[in-house]
Motif scaffolding. Sequence first.
Motif, PDB file in Angstrom:
ATOM      1  N   SER B 139      48.152  26.749  63.715  1.00 45.26           N
ATOM      2  CA  SER B 139      48.885  25.822  64.185  1.00 45.26           C
ATOM      3  C   SER B 139      49.751  25.281  62.835  1.00 45.26           C
ATOM      4  N   MET B 140      51.055  24.561  62.785  1.00 40.03           N
ATOM      5  CA  MET B 140      51.843  24.122  61.874  1.00 40.03           C
ATOM      6  C   MET B 140      51.191  22.522  61.442  1.00 40.03           C
ATOM      7  N   GLY B 141      51.597  22.387  60.227  1.00 36.12           N
ATOM      8  CA  GLY B 141      51.583  20.991  59.642  1.00 36.12           C
ATOM      9  C   GLY B 141      52.149  21.005  58.329  1.00 36.12           C
ATOM     10  N   THR B 142      52.433  19.812  57.725  1.00 32.49           N
ATOM     11  CA  THR B 142      53.080  19.716  56.520  1.00 32.49           C
ATOM     12  C   THR B 142      52.293  20.424  55.448  1.00 32.49           C
ATOM     13  N   THR B 143      51.138  20.492  55.632  1.00 32.09           N
ATOM     14  CA  THR B 143      50.209  21.015  54.453  1.00 32.09           C
ATOM     15  C   THR B 143      49.950  22.617  54.953  1.00 32.09           C
ATOM     16  N   ALA B 144      50.481  23.049  56.101  1.00 31.41           N
ATOM     17  CA  ALA B 144      50.515  24.334  56.822  1.00 31.41           C
ATOM     18  C   ALA B 144      51.684  24.832  57.021  1.00 31.41           C
ATOM     19  N   PRO B 145      52.771  24.964  56.233  1.00 35.29           N
ATOM     20  CA  PRO B 145      53.934  25.176  56.535  1.00 35.29           C
ATOM     21  C   PRO B 145      54.155  26.741  56.969  1.00 35.29           C
ATOM     22  N   TYR B 146      53.351  27.465  56.948  1.00 39.08           N
ATOM     23  CA  TYR B 146      53.450  28.550  57.525  1.00 39.08           C
ATOM     24  C   TYR B 146      52.161  29.105  58.401  1.00 39.08           C
ATOM     25  N   GLY B 147      51.802  28.086  58.730  1.00 41.57           N
ATOM     26  CA  GLY B 147      50.536  28.084  59.965  1.00 41.57           C
ATOM     27  C   GLY B 147      49.330  28.029  59.130  1.00 41.57           C
ATOM     28  N   ASN B 148      48.350  27.160  59.800  1.00 41.94           N
ATOM     29  CA  ASN B 148      47.040  26.962  59.255  1.00 41.94           C
ATOM     30  C   ASN B 148      46.080  28.202  59.510  1.00 41.94           C
ATOM     31  N   ILE B 149      45.387  28.494  58.337  1.00 43.17           N
ATOM     32  CA  ILE B 149      44.521  29.651  58.309  1.00 43.17           C
ATOM     33  C   ILE B 149      42.997  29.316  58.451  1.00 43.17           C
ATOM     34  N   ASP B 150      42.652  27.865  58.558  1.00 46.95           N
ATOM     35  CA  ASP B 150      41.408  27.584  58.749  1.00 46.95           C
ATOM     36  C   ASP B 150      40.979  27.565  60.214  1.00 46.95           C
ATOM     37  N   HIS B 151      39.734  27.647  60.470  1.00 46.90           N
ATOM     38  CA  HIS B 151      39.292  27.722  62.021  1.00 46.90           C
ATOM     39  C   HIS B 151      39.044  26.138  62.446  1.00 46.90           C
ATOM     40  N   ASP B 152      38.977  25.834  63.540  1.00 42.45           N
ATOM     41  CA  ASP B 152      38.985  24.474  63.964  1.00 42.45           C
ATOM     42  C   ASP B 152      37.422  24.346  64.487  1.00 42.45           C
ATOM     43  N   PHE B 153      37.040  23.167  64.286  1.00 45.31           N
ATOM     44  CA  PHE B 153      35.586  22.683  65.045  1.00 45.31           C
ATOM     45  C   PHE B 153      35.889  22.595  66.614  1.00 45.31           C
ATOM     46  N   ASP B 154      34.800  22.905  67.010  1.00 46.91           N
ATOM     47  CA  ASP B 154      34.641  22.432  68.633  1.00 46.91           C
ATOM     48  C   ASP B 154      33.995  21.432  68.751  1.00 46.91           C
ATOM     49  N   VAL B 155      34.448  20.017  68.817  1.00 45.89           N
ATOM     50  CA  VAL B 155      33.629  18.852  68.923  1.00 45.89           C
ATOM     51  C   VAL B 155      32.538  18.789  69.715  1.00 45.89           C
ATOM     52  N   VAL B 156      32.667  19.378  70.793  1.00 45.83           N
ATOM     53  CA  VAL B 156      31.554  19.300  71.811  1.00 45.83           C
ATOM     54  C   VAL B 156      30.302  20.090  71.211  1.00 45.83           C
ATOM     55  N   GLU B 157      30.634  21.241  70.902  1.00 44.07           N
ATOM     56  CA  GLU B 157      29.564  21.972  70.220  1.00 44.07           C
ATOM     57  C   GLU B 157      28.925  21.419  68.854  1.00 44.07           C
TER      58      GLU B 157
END
Lengths: 76, 268
Positions: B139-157
């Motif tokens: 996904s895109m953000g101002t701090t990921a102008p070329y796309g986010n290379i992090d993986h996201d948490f699953d809040v439920v897990e």
Amino acid sequence: MKKKQYKGHKIERSWCKGCGICVEFCPKQVLELDAEGKVSVARPQDCICCKLCELRCPDLAIEVICTEPGTENGHE
Amino acid sequence: MAVKDYIRQRFFPHMWCPGCGHGTILNALLRAVETLGLKKQDIVMVSGIGCSARISGYVDFHSMHTLHGRALAFATGVKMSKPELNVIVPMGDGDALAIGGNHFIHAARRNIEMTAIVMNNRIYGMTGGQFSPLSAHGSMGTTAPYGNIDHDFDVVELATAAGATFVARTTTYHVHELSDFIAQAISHKGFSVLEVLSQCPTHYGRRNRVGGAVDILKTYKNNTVRIGSDKKQENPDLIERGVFVKKELSEYCREYDRLIAREHREAE
Ligand SMILES: Cc1ncc(C[n+]2csc(CCOP(=O)(O)OP(=O)(O)O)c2C)c(N)n1
Ligand code: SF4
Ligand code: SF4
Ligand code: SF4
């Protein structure tokens, strides 16, 4: 079972930001945005009192007044 | 009591952008409180910093607007000193799980009775669209102008693994479910976590070209299913909604009171 009876919408016009959420997801296309981009009740006769507009509004700008089945007066 | 009696009307219209999901969460929360018949003076809302955190300014309960990421720490102090109050802690995804991640897992582990609501718009709204630990890979953000290379948490897990005794997820599209889950979370005698997929049309929507609030809500309608639905087998990318965990475990404030009583008895 008797259905809820529609009495009217109470709209807090200065709170509405014209996001269109209520308009888009009304199951009966009752609502529209007016020339100023605020919600307006275009087809009140079609309202089924589901209150989804009221519940989804992020700005608390809509209230739907309906009588509960079996009661005489409007229940908010 | 009518929903509008639970808000500080003098601060309306509120500061959230047109179509911001945080307003719908406020809306559902007020209805949950109304359904439960709670008195304003029996509730304390503690929030940190973020667009989400501004919610505590709008409710006419006891409220504390504290530091970014630290709402659960302040809330723990409040609950320990006044365990009879219902403590509600709404947090942004950055607030809850970036800077506040450590407080989050330990509050869950302790099982202190309070309601943590993660208002997940998958981005830092207030500071202009930086990616958060809940921003999806790519996904895109101002701090990921070329796309986010992090993986996201699953809040439920994450919440489940950390020990939360009530864990649920829903969205700002599913408003009946939303107020029902908030009411269940508030009633639960332990640490409850409710993840609400919310929307930030201003930053997330624009930067990720997913459209405005209405479009994001349509994705919540189409890309989520109730737990246990067969559709999930056919399409594993669907996000599940529902109550994932609801269990009993001794609660922190009650444990603390029991310990004090025991030590007093032994000292006599
Ligand atoms: C200690 C500290 N670090 C950083 C900030 C700057 N800051 C303010 S809000 C925020 C993140 C907001 O994002 P989120 O918590 O996801 O909430 P949202 O605004 O999206 O609702 C940050 C980094 C701060 N206020 N305090
Ligand atoms: S959902 Fe609320 S703010 Fe949005 S257009 Fe409708 S009344 Fe206005
Ligand atoms: S109550 Fe239901 S039918 Fe009536 S205007 Fe609102 S969303 Fe439409
Ligand atoms: S910036 Fe995003 S999160 Fe903040 S008020 Fe606007 S839409 Fe909501």
